[in-house]
Design an enzyme around this catalytic site. Structure first.
Site, PDB file in Angstrom:
ATOM      1  N   GLU A   1       0.827  -1.202   0.000  1.00 50.74           N
ATOM      2  CA  GLU A   1       0.000   0.000   0.000  1.00 50.74           C
ATOM      3  C   GLU A   1       0.866   1.260   0.000  1.00 50.74           C
ATOM      4  O   GLU A   1       0.426   2.325  -0.417  1.00 50.74           O
ATOM      5  CB  GLU A   1      -0.932  -0.006   1.227  1.00 50.74           C
ATOM      6  CG  GLU A   1      -2.321   0.487   0.891  1.00 50.74           C
ATOM      7  CD  GLU A   1      -3.347   0.217   1.978  1.00 50.74           C
ATOM      8  OE1 GLU A   1      -4.306  -0.518   1.705  1.00 50.74           O
ATOM      9  OE2 GLU A   1      -3.195   0.734   3.095  1.00 50.74           O
TER      10      GLU A   1
ATOM     11  N   LYS B   1     -14.031   1.509  -3.855  1.00 49.26           N
ATOM     12  CA  LYS B   1     -15.110   1.978  -2.966  1.00 49.26           C
ATOM     13  C   LYS B   1     -16.112   2.796  -3.771  1.00 49.26           C
ATOM     14  O   LYS B   1     -17.319   2.608  -3.641  1.00 49.26           O
ATOM     15  CB  LYS B   1     -14.534   2.849  -1.840  1.00 49.26           C
ATOM     16  CG  LYS B   1     -13.670   2.105  -0.855  1.00 49.26           C
ATOM     17  CD  LYS B   1     -13.278   3.043   0.280  1.00 49.26           C
ATOM     18  CE  LYS B   1     -12.188   2.446   1.135  1.00 49.26           C
ATOM     19  NZ  LYS B   1     -11.621   3.405   2.074  1.00 49.26           N
TER      20      LYS B   1
ATOM     21  N   HIS C   1       5.904 -26.714  -2.134  1.00 50.73           N
ATOM     22  CA  HIS C   1       5.176 -27.740  -2.882  1.00 50.73           C
ATOM     23  C   HIS C   1       4.018 -27.142  -3.678  1.00 50.73           C
ATOM     24  O   HIS C   1       3.171 -27.867  -4.182  1.00 50.73           O
ATOM     25  CB  HIS C   1       4.673 -28.824  -1.926  1.00 50.73           C
ATOM     26  CG  HIS C   1       5.808 -29.531  -1.246  1.00 50.73           C
ATOM     27  ND1 HIS C   1       6.233 -30.797  -1.608  1.00 50.73           N
ATOM     28  CD2 HIS C   1       6.637 -29.129  -0.253  1.00 50.73           C
ATOM     29  CE1 HIS C   1       7.258 -31.141  -0.845  1.00 50.73           C
ATOM     30  NE2 HIS C   1       7.521 -30.145  -0.012  1.00 50.73           N
TER      31      HIS C   1
END
Ligand code: PA5
Length: 430
Positions: free
Chosen positions: A284, A419, A305
Site C-alpha cells: 500500500e 469503494k 510444494h
C-alpha cells in the site's frame, strides 16, 4: 534484534548499479530525517518511539490483562492497517494450541455474510460446561467510515446489546481518530470506551498505537517489551543505519533492474501473518503511479510444494525476503526406529529445528542458483522485543524506499477506486 543479510541479493548487481541506488537511498533517508519529503504530517510512527508514552502502555496492559483473564472470545473488528499488525504480533507470539487465553477472532475485514452469521451462531453457542461465552469486542477504524468494518460492527454491536443489555457498554472498545467519522458519533451516543489513533499515524504504521496494542495485550502478550523493542530499534537506527540502507539500496537497485515481485517467506508458520503485515506495509505504500514491487507471502516448506516450482524456474522477476528466526525455541528430537521403513533413521538425534534450518539453507541456495536474489531478515528470537524491533525496521525501510520512488509512503489514494464503484452500484448517495 534484526539485521538483513543482502549478500545473496547483491551478487545480482554490478557495483555501479548498487552505488547509483545507494546514492538515491541516502538522499531519501536524509529527506525523511529532515522531514522534507511527501506526507510529513504522517510521521507520528517515529514520534511515538522518540517519546514513549508509558502511561498509555500501562493502560493497555491493565485493560488487556483484565480482558485476558475474563474473556472467552475477543473480537477484533477492523481491516487493513487496523488489524493486520495486531494479527501478525499475536500469531507470532501466542502459543499455537493450549493456554491461549481468549480466542481472538478477526472480523470486519471482508463482507461475507456467511462468515458473520456463523460467527454469531458460534458466539451464541454455550461453552462445554453449559455457561455462556464471555465476549468482548474491539472495533478499530481510523476513519470510522470503512464499510467492511462498519457493517460488522453494526451487526455485532446489536448482538452485544441483546446479550449483555447495558453491560455491553463495558465490553465494547473503540479505537479511532480523535474527532470526526461515524464511529465517534456512535461512541458518543452509547458511551463506549474510546482509544485514540493519533492523526499523524497512518493505519499500516499504527500497530504500536492502541490499534495494535489493545488486541495484543488482550492476547496476553507483553506490550511493553514489544514497544520498547521498537524503541531500541529506533534508537539504534538513529545512530547507525548502515545495514538498513544497504538492504533498501539493494532492493531498490533490483527493482530498477526489472525485478517485479518481492516474495516474503518464512519457514516458521507463526510468522506468516508477519508476512501479511509486511505485504500491506510494502504494497500500500509503494504501489503508486505505476511503481512498486508486488509483495507476496509464502509459508515454507509448505509452499515449496505449490509455489516452489515457479520460484525456482518461472519468470525471473522474483526476489525473496526470508523472515528467519536465528534462535528457535523448541527442540523436538527425532529418534531411531528398529526397522527404518521410512528411511529417516539418518536424521535420528537431530532436532526438528536442525532439519528446518537445513531446509531453509537448502532453499536459499537452490533459489539463489535458480536466479532469485535472496534477502535474509535475521530476527534473533521469536519474542516480543525482537518482533517490536522488526516492526520499526520495516516501517523505516518502507518510508525510505518509497521516497526513492518519488511517492508519498503514507497515503493510499488508489484504495478509493473500488469503494467509489461499489457505492455507485449499491446506490449510495454522493
Ligand atoms: O494503511 C491504511 O491506512 C489502510 O490499510 C487502513 O488501515 C484501512 O483502509 C482501514 O481504514 P480505517 O482504519 O479507516 O477503517
Amino acid at each position: 534484534m534484526i539485521t538483513i543479510e543482502t549478500k545473496r541479493a547483491r551478487t545480482f548487481l554490478s557495483d555501479e548499479e548498487y552505488n547509483l541506488a545507494a546514492g538515491v537511498i541516502n538522499d531519501s533517508s536524509e529527506q525523511l530525517d529532515k522531514r522534507t519529503g511527501k506526507g510529513t504530517e504522517w510521521l507520528g510512527w517515529q514520534d511515538i518511539l522518540r517519546e514513549p508514552n508509558d502511561a498509555l502502555l500501562e493502560n493497555m496492559e491493565s485493560i488487556g490483562t483484565e480482558i485476558h483473564k475474563t474473556a472467552d472470545v475477543f473480537i477484533v473488528c477492523g481491516i487493513g492497517g487496523s488489524y493486520l499488525g495486531a494479527r501478525a504480533v499475536i500469531e507470532a507470539l501466542s502459543p499455537e494450541f493450549a493456554d491461549r487465553g481468549p480466542e481472538i477472532i478477526y472480523t470486519g475485514h471482508h463482507i461475507s455474510g456467511r462468515y458473520l452469521q456463523r460467527l454469531i451462531a458460534y458466539l451464541d453457542k454455550p461453552k462445554a460446561d453449559g455457561s455462556p461465552k464471555q465476549v468482548y469486542l474491539n472495533v478499530i477504524s481510523k476513519s470510522g467510515t470503512t464499510m467492511e468494518t462498519a457493517i460488522a460492527f453494526r451487526i455485532l454491536r446489536k448482538w452485544m446489546h441483546d446479550r449483555y443489555s447495558e453491560d455491553a457498554v463495558s465490553r465494547i472498545f473503540c479505537t479511532t481518530s480523535k474527532d470526526g467519522g461515524a464511529l465517534n458519533k456512535i461512541i458518543r451516543a452509547h458511551g463506549y470506551r474510546k482509544f485514540i489513533l493519533p492523526d499523524d499515524v497512518g493505519g499500516r504504521f499504527s500497530v504500536l498505537t492502541p490499534v495494535g496494542l489493545l488486541p495484543i495485550a488482550a492476547a496476553g502478550i507483553d506490550v511493553k517489551s514489544l514497544f520498547y523493542g521498537a524503541v531500541a530499534c529506533y534508537r539504534k537506527l538513529e545512530e547507525d543505519r548502515g545495514n538498513l540502507l544497504d538492504y533498501v539500496s539493494t532492493r531498490f537497485a533490483l527493482y530498477k533492474n526489472g525485478y517485479a515481485i518481492d516474495l516474503i517467506a518464512s519457514f516458521e508458520p507463526a510468522l506468516v501473518s508477519m508476512g501479511g503485515w509486511l505485504q500491506q506495509l510494502y504494497g500500500e505504500s509503494e504501489g503508486k503511479n505505476g511503481q512498486g514491487l508486488f509483495p507476496a507471502v509464502a509459508q515454507y516448506s509448505t509452499d515449496l510444494h505449490s509455489l516452489g516450482q515457479m520460484v525456482q524456474d518461472g519468470k525471473r522477476n522474483i526476489m525473496e525476503t526470508f523472515l528467519h528466526i536465528q534462535r528457535p525455541e523448541t527442540s523436538l528430537t527425532l529418534s531411531a526406529e528398529s526397522k527404518d521403513y521410512d528411511g529417516l533413521n539418518y536424521l535420528s538425534g537431530k532436532t526438528m529445528e536442525e532439519v528446518n534450518e537445513k531446509a531453509f539453507q537448502g532453499t536459499v541456495q537452490a533459489h539463489g542458483e535458480g536466479g532469485v536474489p535472496v534477502f535474509i531478515a535475521r530476527i534473533d528470537e521469536q519474542n516480543a522485543e525482537c518482533i517490536g524491533h522488526a516492526i520499526y525496521y520495516f516501517e523505516l525501510a518502507t518510508a525510505i524506499f518509497v521516497y526513492s520512488l518519488g511517492e508519498n509512503p503514507f497515503d493510499q489514494p488508489g484504495v478509493e477506486a473500488y469503494k467509489k464503484a461499489m457505492f455507485r452500484l449499491l446506490g449510495k448517495e454522493e
